[in-house]
Motif scaffolding. Sequence first.
Motif, short mmCIF file in Angstrom:
data_model
loop_
_atom_site.label_atom_id
_atom_site.label_comp_id
_atom_site.label_asym_id
_atom_site.label_seq_id
_atom_site.Cartn_x
_atom_site.Cartn_y
_atom_site.Cartn_z
N VAL A 1 65.83 61.36 42.36
CA VAL A 1 65.96 59.24 41.80
C VAL A 1 65.56 58.93 43.36
O VAL A 1 65.68 59.37 43.62
N LEU B 1 73.18 59.15 37.44
CA LEU B 1 72.59 58.99 37.67
C LEU B 1 72.69 57.38 37.61
O LEU B 1 71.78 56.70 38.08
N ILE C 1 62.61 57.53 38.59
CA ILE C 1 63.41 59.25 38.40
C ILE C 1 62.17 60.80 37.78
O ILE C 1 61.82 59.74 36.68
N VAL D 1 68.05 61.84 30.23
CA VAL D 1 68.01 60.85 31.04
C VAL D 1 67.12 59.43 30.79
O VAL D 1 67.15 58.98 30.10
#
Length: 519
Positions: A312, A265, A284, A226
């Motif tokens: 999210v 994502l 996030i 991420v």
Amino acid sequence: MAMLRGPEHRFELTNPGYDKLVGHRPVLGRTVAEALPDAVEQGFLELLDHVYATGEPFTASGMLYAVQASPGGPVDDRYLDFVYQPIRDANGAVVGIFVEGADVTDRKMLERDLQALNADLEQRVRDRTQELVEAQEALRQAQKMEAVGQLTGGIAHDFNNLLQGITGSLEIVQRRVAQGRVGELDRFITGATTAANRAASLTHRLLAFSRRQPLDPRPVKANPLVASLEDLLRRTIGERIEFEMVLGAGLWTTLCDPNQLENSLLNLVINARDAMPHGGKLTIETCNAHLDDHFAASQRDVRPGHYVCICVSDTGTGMSADTISKAFEPFFTTKPIGQGTGLGLSMIYGFARQSEGYAKIYSEVGQGTTVKLYLPRHYGEAEQDEPLPGLTQDHVTDAGEIVLVVEDDTVVRSLIVEVLGELGYQAVEAHDGPTGLERLRTMERIDLLVTDIGLPGLNGRQVADAGRAMRPGLRVLFMTGYAENAALAAGFLEPGMSMITKPFAMEALATQIRTIIEG
């Protein structure tokens, strides 16, 4: 009731009920064989003989006796519950048989009527169930057709734009080469490549919502993944939206396809950005989560256990309950035609389910939306990222191995043959399955078979199996654009076989070929 005396079963006594049963025939003083030939034909005399000889009683329930009072006369079917009870003398020897029973024909008729009624009812239930199944199938088909109609607006629009970028760039390159102006070709080649990669990504999204995309699950640490996307995501959402990452400490490892997770994502962030046209905040978060039995029982297709949760959240327009209920459906979108395909969330849901995980939407109109992606915990260490393979001297061969390439797409086949030639292999072409099989029959040496799975005539697996029958141990590399085949790789592939999924980079193909040939 009746009393039978002696081994010949002579009637000594009957009551009115017995007389009525046998049609009021004169039976006293006569044997069963003399008085009741219809009973003899149906085996009752044999039963009496057995009881007399063994001394063991015989009991029957609902036994049929087709009464025919006179030879050639009408037959009256009666159903009987009865017992043949042996009678003994003072010394214990059997001297006769006592017959006692009841006519239960009315009960049997009622049972038969009930059975017929039940059978009819069961058939009616089956017919009605079939009608419902057909109605549901018709409804699903109508929904599919409606979905296809929605698909044409979004997907066709996107693909046409991508194809325009590819064909337009290649036309300019062709014209510049013809003019001898080769100084700025890189820009147009890069444009065509970018459009092609975007088209490939769109194809993977189509496969994802149907849960057929080729997943390459690996142990993944979500936090570094991420974090590595931060710059890309910030550029995607623009300056109007505040962006924050909250990465949980001690996050577990999960098992999933890292590329599909990145794609998921990115889709969630794009949706959040579009829900905040006037700005807002995007967050996030990552954390460890335990879904207990109570939570799993309240949700569909959720198994209790440990999960890595990626969340999210946005402060955008939010969704109504009706929109939330449809959000994961393929092709459903609230965006205007041409601005959305409705595949983003369905792709995410498909990826989560294929990864044995779960996706959940929480939202209120005007308050924003939160999408939580649950991926199962993996009890193991994450793999270290490896650099992407490139065409290097390691891919080059000095042995001149012969590679048979079976591919029905002319452009793809030509590209593969070209790369193989550059790397020092001797490439032999075949445009369909039967041609490839003929090459396998006639050529003296073939070191590797590279074949598409979806071929006209014979498919790639049939070609490979026939080739191995002629050349045991033949090495095979399958190519496929149908992702469900990749999902079958564990059972589909035998030793000496491998698979690569289109679209692939040529360096990836070269690496696969080198690995297979080296054994």
